[in-house]
Design a protein around this motif. Structure first.
Motif, short mmCIF file in Angstrom:
data_model
loop_
_atom_site.label_atom_id
_atom_site.label_comp_id
_atom_site.label_asym_id
_atom_site.label_seq_id
_atom_site.Cartn_x
_atom_site.Cartn_y
_atom_site.Cartn_z
N CYS A 71 0.83 -1.21 0.00
CA CYS A 71 0.00 0.00 0.00
C CYS A 71 0.86 1.26 0.00
O CYS A 71 0.35 2.37 -0.25
CB CYS A 71 -0.94 0.02 1.21
SG CYS A 71 -2.29 -1.16 1.08
N VAL A 227 -4.21 5.96 5.18
CA VAL A 227 -4.15 4.59 4.67
C VAL A 227 -4.14 3.60 5.83
O VAL A 227 -4.87 2.59 5.80
CB VAL A 227 -2.90 4.40 3.78
CG1 VAL A 227 -2.71 2.93 3.42
CG2 VAL A 227 -3.03 5.23 2.51
N ALA A 230 -7.63 3.36 7.36
CA ALA A 230 -8.56 2.60 6.52
C ALA A 230 -8.25 1.11 6.58
O ALA A 230 -9.17 0.27 6.67
CB ALA A 230 -8.49 3.09 5.08
N LEU A 231 -6.97 0.76 6.56
CA LEU A 231 -6.59 -0.64 6.66
C LEU A 231 -7.00 -1.22 8.01
O LEU A 231 -7.42 -2.39 8.11
CB LEU A 231 -5.09 -0.80 6.45
CG LEU A 231 -4.55 -0.52 5.05
CD1 LEU A 231 -3.03 -0.64 5.03
CD2 LEU A 231 -5.17 -1.46 4.01
N TYR A 234 -10.80 -1.86 7.87
CA TYR A 234 -10.99 -3.05 7.04
C TYR A 234 -10.57 -4.31 7.81
O TYR A 234 -11.30 -5.31 7.86
CB TYR A 234 -10.15 -2.89 5.77
CG TYR A 234 -9.90 -4.15 4.97
CD1 TYR A 234 -10.66 -4.45 3.85
CD2 TYR A 234 -8.85 -5.02 5.31
CE1 TYR A 234 -10.40 -5.60 3.09
CE2 TYR A 234 -8.60 -6.16 4.57
CZ TYR A 234 -9.37 -6.45 3.46
OH TYR A 234 -9.11 -7.59 2.72
N ILE A 335 -12.14 0.69 2.62
CA ILE A 335 -10.93 1.01 1.84
C ILE A 335 -11.25 1.64 0.50
O ILE A 335 -10.35 2.12 -0.19
CB ILE A 335 -10.04 -0.25 1.63
CG1 ILE A 335 -10.82 -1.35 0.90
CG2 ILE A 335 -9.48 -0.74 2.95
CD1 ILE A 335 -9.96 -2.53 0.47
N ALA A 345 -5.07 -2.98 -3.75
CA ALA A 345 -6.53 -2.94 -3.65
C ALA A 345 -7.15 -4.24 -4.15
O ALA A 345 -8.07 -4.79 -3.53
CB ALA A 345 -7.08 -1.75 -4.43
#
Length: 360
Positions: A71, A227, A230-231, A234, A335, A345
């Motif tokens: 990522c 990032v 968001a990870l 998720y 994400i 992704a």
């Protein structure tokens, strides 16, 4: 490029990662065994059992960790070795988990404590073979834990990257142990609350399997905060879905797929999510029958079948399937707004489906 071709490319990339991780981990453990056991206890099962034990896994944690790295970082062999170190951490957990659960098989083979106990009997050694086997398996787990960190620090990543990843790595290990302890407490009483089950799911499996490996890999790569956030979202949602699927397999799974006897979680009276949910959804008659099953001295095949039918009748099986689907959907939504490299992704989408797919 079509969605189908993108998915196929992600599958091929992940499968290649798994093969490379498996090769690296097996070679590393084989070398450590040669280093530490030659001329000492070379006739014990450790020489063959330890390298064999690290084979046959799904390597989910390394794949999540390396996807987290991608990522924000380029393809990198050193980063892949660092990610692969999490498989040895997983082997540590499995070896000791099998002792705690009394599980006779792992990945379709005898568990380490069973293998060591059989060797003890074959050699006609003094003392308890079962006690020897359990002690040896715990020590084998300790070796995997040490070797995990050794592989990480010898991966080839620079000191700055390793320092960035250290907090996530330490948190992952601590949460695993705390979650395991919570699991022991839950299994030691009648049946815990749904809230207590969720807490263990998040600590022992959800965070450990998905969220922390992703955050670990992203930290190694120096990904920006949005990032990582968001990870994390998720990973938390998908981790729960993963454990719900695992709990369903522990009750209804095919031994050819799970590598364990059918209904093994029921025989061990594990306070898994599907069992506790069945208790919460059961009517008075069903709850009384569940109590009778829990009170049995031994859970035989007939009792397993009765318990499975009862769980299905309460609606718990269908409800947990809905929980899995909802969490996977929300994980992917988390994400979607973040600009991630296409390869990462795509891999996150494939992994979400792969680790929660229905197995009939």
């Amino acid at each position: 490029m079509t969605a189908t071709s993108t998915a196929a490319g992600s599958v091929a990339w992940l499968d290649a990662l798994r093969r490379r991780c498996a090769t690296d981990v097996h070679a590393f453990v084989t070398e450590r065994v040669r280093e530490h056991f030659t001329g000492r206890a070379a006739d014990t099962p450790a020489v063959g059992a330890l390298p064999e034990f690290v084979t046959g896994g799904k390597f989910l944690r390394p794949m999540f960790a390396y996807t987290g790295w991608r990522c924000g970082g380029p393809e990198d062999a050193a980063a892949l070795r660092a990610a692969a170190s999490l498989e040895l951490l997983h082997c540590f957990a499995l070896a000791q988990d099998d002792v705690m659960d009394g599980s006779a098989r792992r990945r379709g083979r005898p568990s380490l404590h069973v293998r060591f106990a059989r060797w003890h009997e074959e050699q006609d050694l003094s003392g308890s073979a079962a006690r020897f086997g359990e002690s040896a398996a715990v020590l084998a787990g300790d070796l995997f834990l040490v070797w995990s960190e050794q592989l990480l620090h010898g991966s080839g990543l620079d000191a700055d990257a390793l320092a960035r990843g250290r907090p996530a790595y330490d948190l992952l290990r601590s949460e695993l142990a705390v979650g395991q302890l919570g699991d022991l407490v839950n299994d030691a009483r009648t049946l815990p609350s749904w809230a207590d089950v969720l807490d263990v799911v998040r600590r022992k499996s959800g965070n450990y399997t998905v969220r922390r490996p992703l955050e670990f890999g992203a930290a190694l790569a120096g990904c920006p905060e949005d990032v990582v956030t968001a990870l994390g979202t998720y990973g938390g949602l998908l981790g729960e879905a993963f454990q719900f699927r695992d709990d369903l397999l522990g009750v209804f799974g095919d031994p050819a797929v799970t590598g364990k006897p059918a209904g093994d979680d029921l025989r061990e009276r594990k306070a898994s999510s599907v069992v506790v949910l069945a208790r919460d959804l059961a009517d008075r008659r069903q709850r009384a029958e569940l109590g009778d099953l829990l009170a049995l001295d031994e859970i035989d095949d007939d009792a397993v079948d009765r318990w499975r039918d009862l769980i299905t009748a309460t609606g718990a099986r269908d409800q947990l399937e809905k929980f899995v689907d909802e969490r996977v959907r929300h994980a992917l939504e988390a994400i979607d707004p973040v600009p991630l490299p296409r390869q990462a992704a795509g891999a996150l989408t494939v992994l979400a489906n792969r680790c929660t797919e229905r197995v009939r």
